[in-house]
Design a protein around this motif. Structure first.
Motif, PDB file in Angstrom:
ATOM      1  N   UNK A  27       2.645 -40.998 -23.723  1.00  0.00           N
ATOM      2  CA  UNK A  27       3.210 -41.814 -24.801  1.00  0.00           C
ATOM      3  C   UNK A  27       2.184 -42.775 -25.348  1.00  0.00           C
ATOM      4  N   UNK A  28       1.420 -43.400 -24.450  1.00  0.00           N
ATOM      5  CA  UNK A  28       0.429 -44.363 -24.911  1.00  0.00           C
ATOM      6  C   UNK A  28      -0.661 -43.663 -25.708  1.00  0.00           C
ATOM      7  N   UNK A  29      -1.073 -42.457 -25.276  1.00  0.00           N
ATOM      8  CA  UNK A  29      -2.107 -41.746 -26.021  1.00  0.00           C
ATOM      9  C   UNK A  29      -1.619 -41.395 -27.411  1.00  0.00           C
ATOM     10  N   UNK A  30      -0.343 -41.026 -27.537  1.00  0.00           N
ATOM     11  CA  UNK A  30       0.205 -40.692 -28.854  1.00  0.00           C
ATOM     12  C   UNK A  30       0.218 -41.927 -29.742  1.00  0.00           C
ATOM     13  N   UNK A  31       0.693 -43.056 -29.190  1.00  0.00           N
ATOM     14  CA  UNK A  31       0.774 -44.279 -29.980  1.00  0.00           C
ATOM     15  C   UNK A  31      -0.586 -44.819 -30.334  1.00  0.00           C
ATOM     16  N   UNK A 183       3.730 -51.830 -27.222  1.00  0.00           N
ATOM     17  CA  UNK A 183       5.099 -51.447 -27.577  1.00  0.00           C
ATOM     18  C   UNK A 183       5.779 -52.570 -28.361  1.00  0.00           C
ATOM     19  N   UNK A 184       5.594 -53.809 -27.932  1.00  0.00           N
ATOM     20  CA  UNK A 184       6.188 -54.940 -28.637  1.00  0.00           C
ATOM     21  C   UNK A 184       5.633 -55.103 -30.035  1.00  0.00           C
ATOM     22  N   UNK A 194      -0.279 -47.423 -32.957  1.00  0.00           N
ATOM     23  CA  UNK A 194      -0.837 -48.654 -32.407  1.00  0.00           C
ATOM     24  C   UNK A 194      -1.963 -49.259 -33.250  1.00  0.00           C
ATOM     25  N   UNK A 195      -3.034 -48.493 -33.578  1.00  0.00           N
ATOM     26  CA  UNK A 195      -4.133 -49.107 -34.346  1.00  0.00           C
ATOM     27  C   UNK A 195      -3.679 -49.642 -35.697  1.00  0.00           C
ATOM     28  N   UNK A 196      -2.780 -48.937 -36.368  1.00  0.00           N
ATOM     29  CA  UNK A 196      -2.312 -49.394 -37.682  1.00  0.00           C
ATOM     30  C   UNK A 196      -1.476 -50.658 -37.560  1.00  0.00           C
TER      31      UNK A 196
END
Length: 300
Positions: A27-31, A183-184, A194-196
């Motif tokens: 999940x973290x890699x996708x985000x 996530x927050x 995440x980067x965006x």
């Protein structure tokens, strides 16, 4: 059979956490996918406005209202008559701030980068350890940050383009920040990338930071982002001023009538007179505005 059942139970006990950890990493890699350009995202402008209005609901001095000017958006208006010298806002614990020990180490970008890293670490620590109150408070801060300009414009592609120089930093932060904090931020930004989401947050910080200054020496030491103070609009002839320091305070510098907009100068009234006047020449070219702020800045 009992031994077999025990073996299966133990295997399940070890397999479940491993599976959850694997899913979390996926999940973290996708985000946090770092490939490609920034993705346009953000909360609808109406949602950002609703978040902003909550900040001033209980304030007996300042009210958040639309200015009627599309470029200025919202502003802060006096709920009652305000006197010169009156404290209009004091933020003793702003969510993001970083000061360097020496003025020569300071740059706005460096201070904001460190402030954001500290903010993400704090969120990760609070939310990972299931400290409900601290996590909820941090998430509320993150939500309010995305009510600030330029995030409050909602789905505006030009925002990310204007701040594209921060894209490598946003990508780096997405790969190293705690997953609970990311996530927050995603939820607060209404953004699944995440980067965006972090780039949008960097745009907010860059657009709303105040300087932490060593007032006696008039040296910049760091930067601070105060959520309520960020709603003051700029005027070359302000009726309020920001006092420099590690705790941000805004005071009236002239009588302000009920219903009048409270405005500050973004140029820094505490600096040396020749520095202020150089900025006024560049940014406040209208003669009446220029002379008006000169007189106020000298009086301050």
């Amino acid at each position: 059979m009992a031994g077999s059942g025990f073996t299966v139970a133990m295997a399940s006990a070890f397999a479940l956490p491993a599976l959850l950890l694997l899913l979390g990493q996926v999940s973290r890699r996708v985000g946090a996918d770092e490939g490609g350009p920034p993705r346009v995202c953000g909360c609808p402008a109406a949602e950002a406005a609703a978040r902003a209005e909550e900040i001033f609901e209980a304030d007996d001095r300042l009210a958040l209202r639309a200015t009627g000017d599309e470029e200025r958006g919202f502003g802060l208006f006096a709920r009652r008559a305000l006197e010169p010298g009156e404290v209009l806002l004091h933020d003793g614990s702003p969510p993001l701030q970083h000061a360097f020990a020496e003025a020569e180490d300071y740059s706005q970008d460096a201070a904001l980068e460190e402030a954001l890293r500290e903010f993400l670490r704090r969120g990760g620590k609070a939310c990972k350890k299931r400290k409900k109150k601290k996590c909820a408070a941090w998430r509320a801060e993150a939500s309010a940050l995305f009510a600030l300009h330029p995030a409050n414009r909602g789905y505006d592609p030009s925002v990310l383009l204007r701040f594209s120089r921060y894209w490598p930093l946003a990508q780096a932060l997405a790969s190293e920040a705690p997953s609970a904090a990311l996530r927050g931020v995603r939820e607060a930004a209404c953004c699944e990338h995440d980067p965006s989401a972090l780039l949008l947050l960097l745009a907010v910080l860059r657009s709303n930071s105040f300087t932490i200054a060593d007032a006696p020496l008039v040296e910049n030491l760091g930067s601070v982002v105060s959520i309520p103070a960020s709603f003051f609009n700029h005027e070359c002839r302000p009726n309020a001023k920001v006092q420099p320091g590690r705790q941000l305070t805004v005071r009236a510098i002239e009588p302000i009538a009920e219903g009048e907009e409270v405005v500050i100068s973004y140029l820094g009234l505490w600096r040396l007179e020749e520095e202020r006047e150089a900025d006024l020449d560049q940014f406040c070219a209208h003669p009446s505005m220029f002379e008006g702020q000169k007189a106020r800045s000298r009086a301050a």
